[in-house]
Design an enzyme around this catalytic site. Sequence first.
Site, PDB file in Angstrom:
ATOM      1  CB  CYS A   1       8.539  12.113   2.784  1.00 45.08           C
ATOM      2  SG  CYS A   1      10.032  12.775   3.528  1.00 45.08           S
TER       3      CYS A   1
ATOM      4  CD  GLU B   1      -3.871  -6.040   2.654  1.00 43.15           C
ATOM      5  OE1 GLU B   1      -4.447  -5.225   3.399  1.00 43.15           O
ATOM      6  OE2 GLU B   1      -2.649  -6.026   2.455  1.00 43.15           O
TER       7      GLU B   1
ATOM      8  CD  GLU C   1      -3.040  -0.924   2.246  1.00 41.70           C
ATOM      9  OE1 GLU C   1      -2.772  -0.253   3.253  1.00 41.70           O
ATOM     10  OE2 GLU C   1      -4.130  -1.470   2.064  1.00 41.70           O
TER      11      GLU C   1
HETATM   12  C1  GAL Z   1      -4.347  -2.690   5.164  1.00 45.27           C
HETATM   13  C2  GAL Z   1      -2.917  -3.163   5.277  1.00 45.27           C
HETATM   14  C3  GAL Z   1      -2.803  -4.390   6.142  1.00 45.27           C
HETATM   15  C4  GAL Z   1      -3.589  -4.206   7.407  1.00 45.27           C
HETATM   16  C5  GAL Z   1      -5.001  -3.869   7.061  1.00 45.27           C
HETATM   17  C6  GAL Z   1      -5.892  -3.714   8.255  1.00 45.27           C
HETATM   18  O1  GAL Z   1      -4.456  -1.391   4.721  1.00 45.27           O
HETATM   19  O2  GAL Z   1      -2.375  -3.441   4.014  1.00 45.27           O
HETATM   20  O3  GAL Z   1      -1.460  -4.645   6.427  1.00 45.27           O
HETATM   21  O4  GAL Z   1      -3.018  -3.198   8.175  1.00 45.27           O
HETATM   22  O5  GAL Z   1      -5.014  -2.658   6.369  1.00 45.27           O
HETATM   23  O6  GAL Z   1      -7.207  -3.378   7.871  1.00 45.27           O
END
Ligand code: GAL
Length: 570
Positions: free
Chosen positions: A148, A299, A143
């Site tokens: 910065c 995800e 992500e």
């Molecule tokens: C995403 C991230 C994951 C985890 C997840 C939790 O944005 O890639 O590593 O943190 O959120 O919802």
Amino acid sequence: MIHFGGDYNPEQWPEKVWTADVELMRRAGVNLVTVGVFAWARLQPAPDEFDFGWLDRVLGLLGDGGIGVCLATPTASPPPWFTRRHPDAMPVTADGVRLTHGSRDTYCVNAPAYRTACARITGELAARYARHDAVRLWHVHNEYGTTCYCDHCAAAFRSWLADRYGDLAGLNDAWSTGFWSQRYGDWAEVLPPRATQYLGNPAHLLDYRRFVSDAMLAHYLSQRSILRASDAPVTTNFVLGGWVPVDHARWASEVDLVAIDDYPSSVGGHLAERAFAADRARGWARAAGHDDGRWLLMEHAPGAVRDAASGVVRPLDPGQARAAALTYLDRGAVGVMYFQWRQSRGGAEQWHPAIVPHQGPDTPIFAEISALGAEVARREPVTVTAAAALIHDEQTMWAWQAPGLDYEAICRRWHVAIGGIVDVVPPSVPLDGYRLVVAPVLYLLPAAGHRALRDYVRGGGTLVLTFASGLVDDCCRATPGALDDLIGARVVRHVPLLPGETVPIDGLDAVGRGWIDDLEPAGATVLLRAADGRPVLLEHRYGAGVVRYLATDLDDPRPGLPTDSGRPGR
Ligand code: GAL
């Protein structure tokens, strides 16, 4: 085959848990897991020390269990030894605060030490696992999104600007620096848009976002070139949201498979959000020239959501995870993956839902996700065609600054209004295959965008535009009247509305909010008027096609759509 699985972070657990995990994964129908996203400190415990033994064993166990691996480079979370040695590689906020170690995503992609360290760990991983049987996909970083404002970034920004504008005269012209005494006489005077006294210069702000996106892209590309030692495809997970400094339309052609993360923002409104995310991912795949529009859901939350408004985390209702997964798959996903496989015992996200929660596999979440695993195993990816496209433009999203008018929310409402399968595409996508194109609030419209819209309509397309479109060029300079010929009217003035102020529409049980353009029709037919007589919906024949223009924002914008064209189902 549909990919099914999620992030697996075995470095949190003793090895005996790994064997149980693989067994449970098989029970749950898992066939792909993302490994190593945050494992840098474990893989490289000290500057000149590497430890791959544990990862060898994890990949071996997974491979033996028939489970594929999406192997990540761990660069989103540099280890503490790195931070201590290279404080200049830690990001600096716009306020000048240098962040320290303690979370993740704490890096500056323009810091030479960070770039070198990333190339080194990526090189080690590629050398060791490029030909590993279990590795099906490479997952670069995680992500991308850290902005910065440090001195490394300032130097890199200057050279990015010099490439774009040639010389300072070009920069001064592009940024309209004649106003407020901002004329630059030396490149060294040009800085990132750090905290300043009052309003920033919109062209400066927009160019910094573009620059950050390109700097991150360069970081991704450097890892991708190292990973080309492997035949497995390379991708990174796109994260959606206005804060994200990534121009996904530009990045999409650099990933072998478009992959997105999509987390519900609330318990309600669940499926419409999923459909919008899926249709955007497919739009990026199309922008990259992947005609099948296929993409991967990298995800998603398996069993609970954090309600953005209240901050409360609560389980999804039974069946919601399945409904979400089917929404993605019906819209071209080649896989459904969750964060994360096993719920963390401690650490920052210890209460985040997982497929195997703290209470173990004998739980509703595990049962529901396992049943889904069995169900998706019987499916194949689908190729989706859409008759309608919704233009969603990240450059406009970044440049758009009207308080109270949320670009993203407006696009979502149009997405629901069009209904069915809609390709949500960046403006660079060829439009000629669509019967209907809706481009809400296309505020920033460069010359190429103007040409594309006109060519589409001239060729017989149906285009819906709205208020606040075509107001500025690529450099945020006003372009009055730029769309007048296309919409068949003169936009005489823009009237942003105050909170709570509404414009009743004649003959409709609806009110306009947020904004209204005052229009003088010049060739267009008025289809709707405000109760006070102002035209609010126009239709104009242009070439072989037709353009509609809705001059205000409706909670439900369906009245702006033509009834006889563009419905999905070509
Ligand atoms: C995403 C991230 C994951 C985890 C997840 C939790 O944005 O890639 O590593 O943190 O959120 O919802």
